[in-house]
Scaffold this motif. Sequence first.
Motif, PDB file in Angstrom:
ATOM      1  N   ASP A 126       3.515  -4.193  -3.320  1.00 61.90           N
ATOM      2  CA  ASP A 126       3.080  -2.866  -2.905  1.00 61.90           C
ATOM      3  C   ASP A 126       4.092  -1.794  -3.279  1.00 61.90           C
ATOM      4  O   ASP A 126       3.720  -0.705  -3.720  1.00 61.90           O
ATOM      5  N   VAL A 127       5.358  -2.077  -3.115  1.00 59.71           N
ATOM      6  CA  VAL A 127       6.393  -1.106  -3.448  1.00 59.71           C
ATOM      7  C   VAL A 127       6.428  -0.854  -4.955  1.00 59.71           C
ATOM      8  O   VAL A 127       6.517   0.288  -5.410  1.00 59.71           O
ATOM      9  N   ILE A 128       6.319  -1.924  -5.744  1.00 64.06           N
ATOM     10  CA  ILE A 128       6.312  -1.772  -7.203  1.00 64.06           C
ATOM     11  C   ILE A 128       5.071  -1.016  -7.654  1.00 64.06           C
ATOM     12  O   ILE A 128       5.155  -0.118  -8.497  1.00 64.06           O
ATOM     13  N   LEU A 129       3.918  -1.343  -7.093  1.00 63.04           N
ATOM     14  CA  LEU A 129       2.687  -0.654  -7.450  1.00 63.04           C
ATOM     15  C   LEU A 129       2.756   0.828  -7.085  1.00 63.04           C
ATOM     16  O   LEU A 129       2.322   1.687  -7.858  1.00 63.04           O
ATOM     17  N   ILE A 168       3.396   1.447   3.891  1.00 64.81           N
ATOM     18  CA  ILE A 168       4.035   1.662   5.199  1.00 64.81           C
ATOM     19  C   ILE A 168       3.624   0.573   6.187  1.00 64.81           C
ATOM     20  O   ILE A 168       4.459   0.042   6.923  1.00 64.81           O
ATOM     21  N   PHE A 169       2.328   0.212   6.198  1.00 64.44           N
ATOM     22  CA  PHE A 169       1.840  -0.762   7.170  1.00 64.44           C
ATOM     23  C   PHE A 169       2.039  -2.215   6.737  1.00 64.44           C
ATOM     24  O   PHE A 169       2.270  -3.085   7.567  1.00 64.44           O
ATOM     25  N   PHE A 170       1.920  -2.507   5.449  1.00 65.28           N
ATOM     26  CA  PHE A 170       2.058  -3.870   4.940  1.00 65.28           C
ATOM     27  C   PHE A 170       3.044  -3.896   3.777  1.00 65.28           C
ATOM     28  O   PHE A 170       2.633  -4.075   2.630  1.00 65.28           O
ATOM     29  N   PRO A 171       4.319  -3.721   4.048  1.00 64.74           N
ATOM     30  CA  PRO A 171       5.275  -3.631   2.937  1.00 64.74           C
ATOM     31  C   PRO A 171       5.549  -4.996   2.289  1.00 64.74           C
ATOM     32  O   PRO A 171       6.062  -5.908   2.924  1.00 64.74           O
ATOM     33  N   LEU A 226       2.453   3.949  -9.675  1.00 62.23           N
ATOM     34  CA  LEU A 226       1.446   4.991  -9.488  1.00 62.23           C
ATOM     35  C   LEU A 226       2.070   6.371  -9.408  1.00 62.23           C
ATOM     36  O   LEU A 226       1.536   7.341  -9.960  1.00 62.23           O
ATOM     37  N   VAL A 227       3.199   6.490  -8.712  1.00 59.92           N
ATOM     38  CA  VAL A 227       3.873   7.787  -8.611  1.00 59.92           C
ATOM     39  C   VAL A 227       4.382   8.227  -9.976  1.00 59.92           C
ATOM     40  O   VAL A 227       4.219   9.398 -10.356  1.00 59.92           O
ATOM     41  N   PHE A 258      -3.121   6.541  -0.749  1.00 62.20           N
ATOM     42  CA  PHE A 258      -3.636   5.297  -0.178  1.00 62.20           C
ATOM     43  C   PHE A 258      -2.601   4.180  -0.271  1.00 62.20           C
ATOM     44  O   PHE A 258      -2.360   3.457   0.697  1.00 62.20           O
ATOM     45  N   GLN A 259      -1.974   4.060  -1.434  1.00 60.94           N
ATOM     46  CA  GLN A 259      -0.982   3.001  -1.618  1.00 60.94           C
ATOM     47  C   GLN A 259       0.246   3.248  -0.754  1.00 60.94           C
ATOM     48  O   GLN A 259       0.855   2.310  -0.242  1.00 60.94           O
TER      49      GLN A 259
END
Length: 47
Positions: free
Chosen positions: A28-31, A21-24, A35-36, A15-16
């Motif tokens: 979001d990138v750090i989250l 991809i849509f709202f970079p 998560l990964v 989901f993240q």
Amino acid sequence: MRAVCCQLAVPFCIFQGIRTIFFPTTFDVILLSILVLLAVALYLEWF
């Protein structure tokens, strides 16, 4: 608790990833990276 986190880690990452991809944004990138890393740590039993 660990089993629940293992089951939910991959869907949250997917989901993240789609959201990133849509709202970079920087957040979001750090989250996504956190998560990964968390998902990998759970599956490799580092915790």
